[in-house]
Scaffold this motif. Sequence first.
Motif, PDB file in Angstrom:
ATOM      1  N   GLU A 158     -38.407 -21.896 -32.637  1.00 23.05           N
ATOM      2  CA  GLU A 158     -38.433 -22.164 -34.067  1.00 23.05           C
ATOM      3  C   GLU A 158     -38.974 -20.930 -34.791  1.00 23.05           C
ATOM      4  OE1 GLU A 158     -37.241 -24.738 -35.522  1.00 23.05           O
ATOM      5  OE2 GLU A 158     -36.808 -25.926 -33.720  1.00 23.05           O
ATOM      6  N   PRO A 159     -38.326 -20.524 -35.866  1.00 26.54           N
ATOM      7  CA  PRO A 159     -38.826 -19.353 -36.597  1.00 26.54           C
ATOM      8  C   PRO A 159     -40.163 -19.633 -37.266  1.00 26.54           C
ATOM      9  CG  PRO A 159     -37.075 -20.435 -37.831  1.00 26.54           C
ATOM     10  CD  PRO A 159     -37.133 -21.112 -36.496  1.00 26.54           C
ATOM     11  N   GLN A 160     -40.984 -18.616 -37.330  1.00 29.60           N
ATOM     12  CA  GLN A 160     -42.275 -18.742 -38.004  1.00 29.60           C
ATOM     13  C   GLN A 160     -42.086 -18.542 -39.511  1.00 29.60           C
ATOM     14  OE1 GLN A 160     -45.134 -16.082 -36.261  1.00 29.60           O
ATOM     15  NE2 GLN A 160     -45.205 -17.177 -34.325  1.00 29.60           N
ATOM     16  N   GLY A 161     -42.498 -19.521 -40.281  1.00 26.34           N
ATOM     17  CA  GLY A 161     -42.349 -19.437 -41.728  1.00 26.34           C
ATOM     18  C   GLY A 161     -43.276 -18.396 -42.333  1.00 26.34           C
ATOM     19  N   LYS A 162     -42.762 -17.682 -43.318  1.00 25.10           N
ATOM     20  CA  LYS A 162     -43.555 -16.649 -43.988  1.00 25.10           C
ATOM     21  C   LYS A 162     -43.051 -16.481 -45.411  1.00 25.10           C
ATOM     22  CE  LYS A 162     -45.082 -11.837 -43.475  1.00 25.10           C
ATOM     23  NZ  LYS A 162     -44.991 -10.604 -42.638  1.00 25.10           N
ATOM     24  N   GLU A 163     -43.951 -16.144 -46.310  1.00 24.74           N
ATOM     25  CA  GLU A 163     -43.575 -15.814 -47.686  1.00 24.74           C
ATOM     26  C   GLU A 163     -43.701 -14.312 -47.875  1.00 24.74           C
ATOM     27  OE1 GLU A 163     -45.737 -18.016 -50.585  1.00 24.74           O
ATOM     28  OE2 GLU A 163     -45.318 -19.965 -49.641  1.00 24.74           O
ATOM     29  N   ILE A 164     -42.667 -13.700 -48.451  1.00 23.64           N
ATOM     30  CA  ILE A 164     -42.710 -12.270 -48.738  1.00 23.64           C
ATOM     31  C   ILE A 164     -42.392 -12.053 -50.216  1.00 23.64           C
ATOM     32  CG2 ILE A 164     -42.084 -11.574 -46.388  1.00 23.64           C
ATOM     33  CD1 ILE A 164     -39.224 -11.072 -47.414  1.00 23.64           C
ATOM     34  N   ILE A 165     -42.826 -10.934 -50.741  1.00 19.01           N
ATOM     35  CA  ILE A 165     -42.537 -10.591 -52.136  1.00 19.01           C
ATOM     36  C   ILE A 165     -41.611  -9.391 -52.140  1.00 19.01           C
ATOM     37  CG2 ILE A 165     -43.526  -9.841 -54.329  1.00 19.01           C
ATOM     38  CD1 ILE A 165     -46.100 -11.256 -53.555  1.00 19.01           C
ATOM     39  N   VAL A 166     -40.463  -9.537 -52.784  1.00 13.60           N
ATOM     40  CA  VAL A 166     -39.448  -8.486 -52.802  1.00 13.60           C
ATOM     41  C   VAL A 166     -38.944  -8.272 -54.227  1.00 13.60           C
ATOM     42  CG1 VAL A 166     -38.658  -8.784 -50.427  1.00 13.60           C
ATOM     43  CG2 VAL A 166     -37.694 -10.220 -52.218  1.00 13.60           C
ATOM     44  N   PRO A 167     -38.456  -7.063 -54.538  1.00 14.10           N
ATOM     45  CA  PRO A 167     -37.930  -6.817 -55.871  1.00 14.10           C
ATOM     46  C   PRO A 167     -36.584  -7.485 -56.107  1.00 14.10           C
ATOM     47  CG  PRO A 167     -37.681  -4.871 -54.499  1.00 14.10           C
ATOM     48  CD  PRO A 167     -38.524  -5.831 -53.716  1.00 14.10           C
ATOM     49  N   ASP A 172     -31.723  -4.405 -47.733  1.00 13.84           N
ATOM     50  CA  ASP A 172     -32.683  -3.361 -47.355  1.00 13.84           C
ATOM     51  C   ASP A 172     -34.087  -3.684 -47.862  1.00 13.84           C
ATOM     52  OD1 ASP A 172     -32.115  -2.892 -50.025  1.00 13.84           O
ATOM     53  OD2 ASP A 172     -31.554  -0.793 -49.763  1.00 13.84           O
ATOM     54  N   ALA A 173     -34.184  -4.308 -49.034  1.00 19.08           N
ATOM     55  CA  ALA A 173     -35.488  -4.666 -49.590  1.00 19.08           C
ATOM     56  C   ALA A 173     -36.163  -5.740 -48.749  1.00 19.08           C
ATOM     57  CB  ALA A 173     -35.339  -5.132 -51.029  1.00 19.08           C
ATOM     58  N   VAL A 174     -35.391  -6.741 -48.334  1.00 15.34           N
ATOM     59  CA  VAL A 174     -35.959  -7.837 -47.544  1.00 15.34           C
ATOM     60  C   VAL A 174     -36.366  -7.334 -46.152  1.00 15.34           C
ATOM     61  CG1 VAL A 174     -35.506 -10.106 -46.548  1.00 15.34           C
ATOM     62  CG2 VAL A 174     -34.639  -9.555 -48.827  1.00 15.34           C
ATOM     63  N   ALA A 203     -22.599  -2.868 -43.780  1.00 11.07           N
ATOM     64  CA  ALA A 203     -22.505  -1.408 -43.880  1.00 11.07           C
ATOM     65  C   ALA A 203     -23.563  -0.799 -44.780  1.00 11.07           C
ATOM     66  CB  ALA A 203     -21.114  -1.008 -44.370  1.00 11.07           C
ATOM     67  N   GLY A 204     -24.031  -1.541 -45.783  1.00 10.12           N
ATOM     68  CA  GLY A 204     -24.952  -0.940 -46.739  1.00 10.12           C
ATOM     69  C   GLY A 204     -26.086  -1.861 -47.123  1.00 10.12           C
ATOM     70  N   GLY A 205     -27.218  -1.263 -47.481  1.00 11.55           N
ATOM     71  CA  GLY A 205     -28.400  -2.040 -47.831  1.00 11.55           C
ATOM     72  C   GLY A 205     -28.287  -2.824 -49.114  1.00 11.55           C
ATOM     73  N   ALA A 206     -27.265  -2.539 -49.934  1.00 11.69           N
ATOM     74  CA  ALA A 206     -27.111  -3.244 -51.210  1.00 11.69           C
ATOM     75  C   ALA A 206     -26.575  -4.664 -51.037  1.00 11.69           C
ATOM     76  CB  ALA A 206     -26.188  -2.452 -52.130  1.00 11.69           C
ATOM     77  N   HIS A 207     -26.200  -5.023 -49.823  1.00  8.87           N
ATOM     78  CA  HIS A 207     -25.697  -6.381 -49.569  1.00  8.87           C
ATOM     79  C   HIS A 207     -26.741  -7.411 -50.011  1.00  8.87           C
ATOM     80  CE1 HIS A 207     -23.474  -9.557 -47.410  1.00  8.87           C
ATOM     81  NE2 HIS A 207     -24.676 -10.024 -47.107  1.00  8.87           N
ATOM     82  N   MET A 208     -26.315  -8.388 -50.797  1.00  2.00           N
ATOM     83  CA  MET A 208     -27.230  -9.396 -51.319  1.00  2.00           C
ATOM     84  C   MET A 208     -27.295 -10.593 -50.364  1.00  2.00           C
ATOM     85  SD  MET A 208     -28.344  -7.930 -54.016  1.00  2.00           S
ATOM     86  CE  MET A 208     -29.194  -9.228 -54.910  1.00  2.00           C
ATOM     87  N   LEU A 209     -28.498 -10.927 -49.934  1.00  2.00           N
ATOM     88  CA  LEU A 209     -28.698 -12.069 -49.050  1.00  2.00           C
ATOM     89  C   LEU A 209     -28.761 -13.355 -49.859  1.00  2.00           C
ATOM     90  CD1 LEU A 209     -31.404 -10.557 -46.656  1.00  2.00           C
ATOM     91  CD2 LEU A 209     -28.927 -10.687 -46.312  1.00  2.00           C
ATOM     92  N   LYS A 210     -28.524 -14.473 -49.179  1.00  2.00           N
ATOM     93  CA  LYS A 210     -28.575 -15.777 -49.842  1.00  2.00           C
ATOM     94  C   LYS A 210     -29.202 -16.799 -48.910  1.00  2.00           C
ATOM     95  CE  LYS A 210     -23.857 -17.118 -48.504  1.00  2.00           C
ATOM     96  NZ  LYS A 210     -23.688 -15.995 -47.559  1.00  2.00           N
TER      97      LYS A 210
END
Length: 245
Positions: A158-167, A172-174, A203-210
């Motif tokens: 099971e993944p460990q839950g975590k909160e991160i702060i990103v712009p 690439d930011a995440v 291919a590139g860091g600009a890919h937006m995650l969802k």
Amino acid sequence: MNSDELLKSRLEDLARRAYERNYCTFSDFLNLEEASALQSLKLPTEYVLFGGYDGAERCVAGFGDEVADSDFPIVCVEIAPLQQKFADKLNHRDFLGSLMNLGISRGTLGDIIVSSNVGYLFCLDSISEYITESLTRVKHTTVSCRVVETLPHCAMKEPQGKEIIVPSLRADAVISAIYHLSRSDAKSLFAQDKVFVNHKLIAGGAHMLKDGDTVSVRGYGKFAVHEILRSTKKDRIVLAVGIYV
């Protein structure tokens, strides 16, 4: 024809047969690069990637209109020391090395999950009998093998839950925030073809995650994107993620 072209030709042939003959066909296990190559193809039928359990990295591709409701040719083999008290401390490399020493094709083997010094191997059902009869030692430890119906709950990672702060939700930011990398170091991972989102090479860091995306970063690990929790006063995003360790 190079290996990449051969792979794509083989996958296209499986999809074509499923479409023309109206039944389901299945590939061998695909690694992340191979699964990404599959997603770049224009195929005449539906396909599903499945590795025997949710979140598997190595997956079999199933082709056909009804493949989502079909049984994949995958079984789980438990590889356990006969005497845990005297067993070596075994890791993923130990189990895989012993399996490869049997002369087995890597394409017949999926993920190996190690829990409490026991290995749980996902493999094609066509090779499972050979493995259970032939694999008797891992490292210096005598083992027994048997097919089990499901992966035991205690072995599920099971993944460990975590909160991160990103712009932003840029990949690439995440990645930078999760693995404590500079943005330039995070961006270099994309240039090195080390980042996959839902088994697809990015291919590139600009890919937006969802929400719901699973991200694998070669050399660092894997995480799942859960949800945006809130925004800070400086309009940065507080993001919930699950990190696999």
